[in-house]
Write an enzyme that holds these catalytic residues in place. Sequence first.
Site, PDB file in Angstrom:
ATOM      1  CG  HIS A 165      19.968  43.768  15.709  1.00  0.00           C
ATOM      2  ND1 HIS A 165      20.710  44.292  16.751  1.00  0.00           N
ATOM      3  CD2 HIS A 165      18.715  44.253  15.870  1.00  0.00           C
ATOM      4  CE1 HIS A 165      19.957  45.074  17.476  1.00  0.00           C
ATOM      5  NE2 HIS A 165      18.727  45.065  16.983  1.00  0.00           N
ATOM      6  CG  HIS A 169      18.975  41.649  19.894  1.00  0.00           C
ATOM      7  ND1 HIS A 169      18.531  41.826  18.598  1.00  0.00           N
ATOM      8  CD2 HIS A 169      18.073  42.274  20.689  1.00  0.00           C
ATOM      9  CE1 HIS A 169      17.407  42.516  18.613  1.00  0.00           C
ATOM     10  NE2 HIS A 169      17.102  42.806  19.864  1.00  0.00           N
ATOM     11  CD  GLN A 210      22.598  54.995  26.516  1.00  0.00           C
ATOM     12  OE1 GLN A 210      22.529  54.413  27.598  1.00  0.00           O
ATOM     13  NE2 GLN A 210      22.104  56.211  26.322  1.00  0.00           N
ATOM     14  CD  GLN A 220      13.405  48.748  26.522  1.00  0.00           C
ATOM     15  OE1 GLN A 220      12.314  48.666  25.975  1.00  0.00           O
ATOM     16  NE2 GLN A 220      14.431  48.021  26.127  1.00  0.00           N
ATOM     17  CG  MET A 270      23.293  47.193  14.342  1.00  0.00           C
ATOM     18  SD  MET A 270      24.026  45.572  14.487  1.00  0.00           S
ATOM     19  CE  MET A 270      25.465  45.833  13.456  1.00  0.00           C
TER      20      MET A 270
HETATM   21  O1  PAF Z   1      13.836  46.331  23.880  1.00  0.00           O
HETATM   22  C1  PAF Z   1      13.030  45.427  23.595  1.00  0.00           C
HETATM   23  O2  PAF Z   1      13.238  44.617  22.692  1.00  0.00           O
HETATM   24  C2  PAF Z   1      11.727  45.337  24.372  1.00  0.00           C
HETATM   25  O3  PAF Z   1      11.244  46.589  24.712  1.00  0.00           O
HETATM   26  C3  PAF Z   1      11.827  44.427  25.618  1.00  0.00           C
HETATM   27  C4  PAF Z   1      12.805  44.999  26.638  1.00  0.00           C
HETATM   28  C5  PAF Z   1      12.252  43.038  25.206  1.00  0.00           C
HETATM   29  C6  PAF Z   1      10.453  44.326  26.299  1.00  0.00           C
HETATM   30  O4  PAF Z   1       9.494  43.800  25.439  1.00  0.00           O
END
Ligand code: PAF
Length: 277
Positions: A30, A33, A144, A149, A180
């Site tokens: 989306h 990304h 963010q 993560q 999103m």
């Molecule tokens: O954020 C994501 O889409 C996933 O956690 C990642 C960083 C690609 C790891 O699989």
Amino acid sequence: MQLITTIAAMRTARADVANLGFVPTMGYLHEGHLSLVRRAKAECGCVAVSIFVNPTQFRPNEDFGRYPRDLERDLALLAAEAVDFVFAPDAAAIYPEGFGTYVVLPAADEFLEGAARPNHFRGVATVVCKLFNIVQPTRAYFGQKDAQQSVVVRQMVRDLNVPTEVVVAPTVREADGLAMSSRNSYLSPAERAIAPTIYQALVAAQACYQAGERDAATLKATLSARLAAEPALQPEYISAADPLTLHELTTIGPQGALLSLAVRLGSVRLIDNLLLV
Ligand code: PAF
């Protein structure tokens, strides 16, 4: 744009590139990304994107099987952004028979998403570490929206001396404020109409903070009261935490706070956050 499915071919393709930007994804791309891809392209010139739905970061009762996938559409979107390499390995390449080494950050499971989804960050840290070893990016870009993560990946990079700079970019939102996410595709039209309340609740608490409130319980109560206007939104947690350690705060000091939440909306689990600075 080169589509690469083997580790050896990814290493060969990467070998001649001095400055490589990397956007790891699970596909079903989306605008969030794509904004990371554009930033990577602008800052590094050459960009690799991985598409891999990582089985080890899903718990047994989660949505690994039904996670949305559409490689053809993803490839068309990435070609339009002049991405150089798309790395789309299969699970057997990443987790071959006999695989047994994980990257574990035990503290991650004590807070927020880690507490709600034990072992999720073991899967994330493991696959990101493997992808960094394979792609060897100069810079890697994360959103963010997945705040914890980013904290986990930064710590993994620091602890394991990984020579990659981690860049965290702002959350990209729909016009009505909904963050999103590939998982938004699970929402029914009625749920989609309710979902922007999550951001409105965050903004209500942010306004309270900007007006001078520093008591974490009061800010969380403001958020909670705004969410309660939509009984279909069932909060899993609401947190005001130190942005670096993720320790829950009682009073917000000069370090500010990560105000975050996870809610259930029907069968869909959504997360969002705002940084109070
Ligand atoms: O954020 C994501 O889409 C996933 O956690 C990642 C960083 C690609 C790891 O699989």
